[in-house]
Structure formats: structure tokens, C-alpha cells
Design an enzyme around this catalytic site. Structure first.
Site, mmCIF file in Angstrom:
data_model
loop_
_atom_site.group_PDB
_atom_site.id
_atom_site.type_symbol
_atom_site.label_atom_id
_atom_site.label_comp_id
_atom_site.label_asym_id
_atom_site.label_seq_id
_atom_site.Cartn_x
_atom_site.Cartn_y
_atom_site.Cartn_z
ATOM 1 N N ASN A 7 1.764 -4.075 -22.861
ATOM 2 C CA ASN A 7 2.329 -3.865 -21.523
ATOM 3 C C ASN A 7 2.840 -5.227 -21.067
ATOM 4 O O ASN A 7 2.073 -6.076 -20.637
ATOM 5 C CB ASN A 7 1.241 -3.322 -20.598
ATOM 6 N N LYS A 14 -0.246 -7.687 -21.266
ATOM 7 C CA LYS A 14 -1.536 -7.053 -21.537
ATOM 8 C C LYS A 14 -1.456 -6.408 -22.913
ATOM 9 O O LYS A 14 -0.422 -5.849 -23.284
ATOM 10 C CB LYS A 14 -1.834 -5.965 -20.492
ATOM 11 N N ARG A 71 4.643 -0.047 -23.121
ATOM 12 C CA ARG A 71 4.868 0.564 -21.813
ATOM 13 C C ARG A 71 6.224 0.106 -21.298
ATOM 14 O O ARG A 71 6.474 -1.102 -21.187
ATOM 15 C CB ARG A 71 3.773 0.148 -20.839
ATOM 16 N N HIS A 160 4.123 5.207 -12.596
ATOM 17 C CA HIS A 160 2.688 5.434 -12.887
ATOM 18 C C HIS A 160 2.491 6.807 -13.542
ATOM 19 O O HIS A 160 1.399 7.376 -13.492
ATOM 20 C CB HIS A 160 1.806 5.396 -11.620
ATOM 21 N N GLY A 192 -0.217 -1.786 -7.372
ATOM 22 C CA GLY A 192 0.806 -0.795 -7.032
ATOM 23 C C GLY A 192 0.070 0.491 -6.685
ATOM 24 O O GLY A 192 -1.031 0.706 -7.179
ATOM 25 N N ARG A 221 3.658 -4.689 -1.797
ATOM 26 C CA ARG A 221 4.912 -3.955 -1.521
ATOM 27 C C ARG A 221 4.749 -3.118 -0.265
ATOM 28 O O ARG A 221 3.688 -2.557 -0.013
ATOM 29 C CB ARG A 221 5.239 -3.026 -2.697
ATOM 30 N N PHE A 263 -8.513 -5.920 -2.403
ATOM 31 C CA PHE A 263 -9.288 -5.204 -1.381
ATOM 32 C C PHE A 263 -10.680 -5.776 -1.172
ATOM 33 O O PHE A 263 -11.269 -5.590 -0.109
ATOM 34 C CB PHE A 263 -9.339 -3.700 -1.695
ATOM 35 N N GLU A 364 -4.394 3.984 -18.984
ATOM 36 C CA GLU A 364 -3.007 4.101 -19.425
ATOM 37 C C GLU A 364 -2.841 3.678 -20.878
ATOM 38 O O GLU A 364 -2.033 4.241 -21.607
ATOM 39 C CB GLU A 364 -2.107 3.258 -18.508
HETATM 40 P P1 ADP Z 1 -2.670 -2.988 -11.290
HETATM 41 O O1 ADP Z 1 -2.877 -2.316 -12.633
HETATM 42 O O2 ADP Z 1 -1.676 -2.316 -10.399
HETATM 43 O O3 ADP Z 1 -2.553 -4.457 -11.327
HETATM 44 P P2 ADP Z 1 -5.433 -2.217 -10.778
HETATM 45 O O4 ADP Z 1 -5.445 -0.749 -10.901
HETATM 46 O O5 ADP Z 1 -6.104 -3.015 -11.817
HETATM 47 O O6 ADP Z 1 -3.988 -2.747 -10.460
HETATM 48 O O7 ADP Z 1 -6.085 -2.563 -9.340
HETATM 49 C C1 ADP Z 1 -6.249 -3.878 -8.937
HETATM 50 C C2 ADP Z 1 -6.759 -3.880 -7.524
HETATM 51 O O8 ADP Z 1 -7.949 -3.101 -7.439
HETATM 52 C C3 ADP Z 1 -7.192 -5.248 -7.019
HETATM 53 O O9 ADP Z 1 -6.102 -5.962 -6.476
HETATM 54 C C4 ADP Z 1 -8.200 -4.896 -5.942
HETATM 55 O O10 ADP Z 1 -7.521 -4.712 -4.719
HETATM 56 C C5 ADP Z 1 -8.754 -3.566 -6.378
HETATM 57 N N1 ADP Z 1 -10.149 -3.645 -6.848
HETATM 58 C C6 ADP Z 1 -10.583 -3.950 -8.075
HETATM 59 N N2 ADP Z 1 -11.946 -3.916 -8.116
HETATM 60 C C7 ADP Z 1 -12.354 -3.578 -6.871
HETATM 61 C C8 ADP Z 1 -13.630 -3.360 -6.254
HETATM 62 N N3 ADP Z 1 -14.773 -3.501 -6.938
HETATM 63 N N4 ADP Z 1 -13.643 -3.027 -4.946
HETATM 64 C C9 ADP Z 1 -12.511 -2.871 -4.242
HETATM 65 N N5 ADP Z 1 -11.276 -3.063 -4.772
HETATM 66 C C10 ADP Z 1 -11.202 -3.396 -6.063
#
Ligand code: ADP
Length: 376
Positions: A7, A14, A71, A160, A192, A221, A263, A364
Site C-alpha cells: 500500500n 505499508k 492497493r 475504502h 480517513g 479532511r 482521537f 484490508e
Molecule cells: P488510516 O488507515 O486511515 O491511517 P486507521 O484506521 O489506522 O487510519 O486509524 C487511525 C486513527 O485511529 C488514529 O489517528 C486515531 O485517531 C485512531 N485510534 C487508534 N487507536 C485508538 C484508540 N485506542 N483509541 C481511540 N482512537 C484510536
């Protein structure tokens, strides 16, 4: 039998080595900061991944690799099935790059370096838009001038897709129900974020649009905004297109409002009394609830709502707040189940809830590996 999944993004790559039939991951990792002094380009990144695998005793030539799965974010109107990559396909992907200028060019770079490094294996492109290629016209069409939309292929593509498909299939398997019998809402909440409505196995709407900017509030975003804001920023605020692009893609969403896109950090700010972080969270939840309401109406009858991805799988408060007070709509969360943690798919709704609410971890890479294995 194993598949290498790649990816490739603009600043990160990744990778995962996956056994598609058992779901076992032999290795996975991420190479970051591509474009920096330490990691100049995608070529260097893939070689670093190769070395990291070798350090773990995993040599790609003796692993029983049957394919390399890539991907690719945007398949445009043409590509929705996993597609064997050859020079012709790369040319066509390059033609699609204007539709996804941030995403497709780095994916093409990843494909090119991987084909050089592993020339004897089939390379397969798996498209993030694929699952949504057959959205109903009413959901896929923007109410703009028809000739312009046709000339420029402007429509809702959705993204997605690999995750929405995987999670909705896992939800059906978890409930021991046939995929075709269920009406589902999937909330993929990561950095995202996107929502989808799936009626009897067919996606009937999704929140991301022609680009991955539409819909839910995301980490950085904006999601939905009045299109007039863009005109205003250009005309009155004097921003150029690249400034606006950067603002809406990278400096908006919960980070734009609350200073943090993670978060866990946003929560810490809220707990320390930060009003901006609070507002960011409230805007995020409000938008999410709006989409849930919209998709309940689109589906008419909803059997399952599944939360997935980083926020959806881990943040119990987001799940609670997104669906609080919806008993009249048949949705009732059990707070004990909601706050218990697990890596597995699980139910978080009460036995009385007409709509079953699940947390379903997405995967994924596994879905891409399985698509490749099916193909070769
Ligand atoms: P992407 O693949 O879009 O980069 P992910 O699905 O890996 O994103 O999600 C990443 C986001 O998940 C982080 O930016 C964070 O906001 C949130 N996150 C990850 N672990 C936790 C957790 N334990 N508690 C709350 N939010 C989390």
C-alpha cells in the site's frame, strides 16, 4: 501460498506478507517519511522493507509468494475487478491520476519499484473504488451540468471499498446470516472516514464521492462543506487552488478545529477542558449521526451497523455518542459490551435492539491478498 501486499502512499509504504487461505500474517510493517534525507524515494522504501523482512528470516524468493497485491485508490470508471498489472495498465492508471492526484501517483511508483524488484511474479491492482462501481445512478450522480459531468467523469466513486466489503461480509459471517439477506451500514472511522449503506449485499450509497474528501468529518479532511466556500476562498479570500486543497485535505477535519487528529490526543485535550477540541468532537459526532440517519432512511430496514478502523474499533465513546438516544429508531447500545475490549468481531447492542450493532476489525491487507489469490 503467500501474497505480498503493498500500500504505497505519498510519504509512506505499508507492506504485509499474508497467507490468504488462513489469514495468517507472516510479517507487516510501514516505512515512513519517504522524501526525507534518510528515505529518499519509494525505491529505497521497498528495499528497506525487503531488508526488514530478511532480518526476520523472511526471504521473498523462498516464501512461496504467488503474487504481489497493490492497493490502488482510484480505478475510475474502467477498473473495478482485481487486475493483472502490465505496462498497458500502468499507462491507463497514469491517465486516471488527475482523478486522484494525491493517491494514484504514489501507488504507481510503488507498483513500478515492486515490479523491478520482483519481476517474475504476477502483480495485481486492487481498487479502493471497486466495491462501489455499481452504485445506483441516483446515489452516484451529482446534480451538476450533465455535459460537464460526462466530459470529466464526475460522479460518486466511493473509497475504502475493500474495507466496506470485507467488514460487511465479516458481519454476515459473525451473525451466521447470508450476505444477501442483510441490510447493513458500515462506518469505517480511521484517519480517513466513510460510511456505506449496503442493501442485500449491494452497496446503495457511500459518503465519499468523486474524491476521498466528501462525507464524514475526518482526521484532517473537512468532509462535506458548502461548495460555495471553495468559490469564496478563491474569489474573496484570494487563496489559490493548491492552498485550498492543502487546507481542506490536511488542515481541516478534527485537527483543523481541535488541533489534533488522533482521537486519543483529542480526548485528552477535551478532558483538560479544551473548548476547541470539544467542538471538533461535537462536529464529528453530529456529522456521523446525520449519515447514520440518512442511511437508515435509504435502506428502509437496517439489520446491522458495524464500526470499523482505528477510531471505530477502539473508541467506545465515539460509538456511544454516534448512536445515543436512537431507541425509537431501533438502536440500543449495551454500554458494558461497548466498553469491553477485544480484537475480535463482537456485538455491542442490547438483545432488544432491533438493529444489531457490531464492532468488526477491518483487514484490508488480507482482503487484498485473498483477491490476488483468487485471481492467480
Ligand atoms: P488510516 O488507515 O486511515 O491511517 P486507521 O484506521 O489506522 O487510519 O486509524 C487511525 C486513527 O485511529 C488514529 O489517528 C486515531 O485517531 C485512531 N485510534 C487508534 N487507536 C485508538 C484508540 N485506542 N483509541 C481511540 N482512537 C484510536
Amino acid at each position: 501460498m503467500t501474497v505480498l501486499v503493498i500500500n504505497s502512499g505519498s510519504s509512506s509504504l505499508k507492506y504485509a506478507v499474508v497467507k490468504p487461505d488462513t489469514g495468517e500474517f507472516l510479517a507487516d510493517g510501514i516505512i515512513e517519511q519517504i522524501g526525507s534525507a534518510q528515505m529518499p524515494d519509494h525505491d529505497a522504501a521497498l528495499r528497506t522493507a525487503y531488508d526488514a523482512l530478511a532480518d526476520q528470516g523472511l526471504h521473498l524468493d523462498t516464501l512461496g509468494l504467488v503474487a504481489v497485491g497493490h492497493r490502488v485508490v482510484h480505478g475510475g470508471r474502467t477498473f473495478y475487478r482485481p487486475t493483472l498489472i502490465d505496462d498497458g495498465l500502468i499507462g491507463k492508471l497514469e491517465e486516471l491520476s488527475p482523478l486522484a492526484p494525491l493517491h494514484n501517483p504514489p501507488a504507481i511508483l510503488g507498483i513500478e519499484v515492486a515490479r523491478k524488484l520482483l519481476p517474475d511474479l504476477p502483480h495485481v491492482a486492487v481498487f479502493d473504488t471497486a466495491f462501489f462501481h455499481n452504485l445506483p445512478d441516483a446515489a452516484a450522480t451529482y446534480a451538476i451540468d450533465r455535459a460537464a459531468a460526462e466530459r470529466w467523469d464526475i460522479r460518486r466513486y466511493g473509497f475504502h471499498g475493500t474495507s466496506h466489503q470485507y467488514v460487511s461480509q465479516q458481519a454476515a459471517a459473525f451473525l451466521d446470516s447470508s450476505y444477501e439477506s442483510l441490510n447493513q451500514i458500515v462506518l469505517h472511522l480511521g484517519n480517513g472516514a466513510s460510511a456505506s449503506a449496503i442493501a442485500g449485499g449491494r452497496p446503495v450509497d457511500t459518503s465519499m464521492g468523486m474524491t476521498p474528501m466528501e462525507g464524514l468529518v475526518m482526521g484532517t479532511r473537512s468532509g462535506d462543506i458548502d461548495p460555495g466556500i471553495i468559490l469564496f476562498l478563491r474569489r474573496t479570500a484570494g487563496m489559490d487552488v493548491d492552498d485550498i486543497d492543502t487546507m481542506l485535505n490536511r488542515e481541516s477535519g478534527v485537527r483543523g478545529l481541535g488541533g489534533e487528529n488522533d482521537f486519543r490526543k483529542l480526548r485528552a485535550c477535551i478532558e483538560s477542558g479544551d473548548e476547541n477540541a470539544r467542538l471538533a468532537y461535537d462536529v464529528y459526532i453530529h456529522r456521523l449521526r446525520k449519515y447514520v440517519g440518512a442511511y437508515l432512511a435509504v435502506l428502509g430496514r437496517t439489520d446491522v451497523i458495524s464500526f470499523t478502523a482505528g477510531v471505530g474499533e477502539n473508541d467506545a465513546a465515539v460509538r456511544r455518542d454516534a448512536l445515543a438516544g436512537l431507541t425509537a429508531l431501533g438502536i440500543e447500545i449495551d454500554e458494558t459490551l461497548n466498553t469491553s475490549s477485544s480484537r475480535e468481531a463482537r456485538r455491542i447492542s442490547t438483545p432488544d435492539s432491533a438493529v444489531t450493532v457490531l464492532v468488526v476489525p477491518t483487514n484490508e491487507e488480507l482482503a487484498i491478498a485473498q483477491a490476488c489469490a483468487d485471481m492467480v
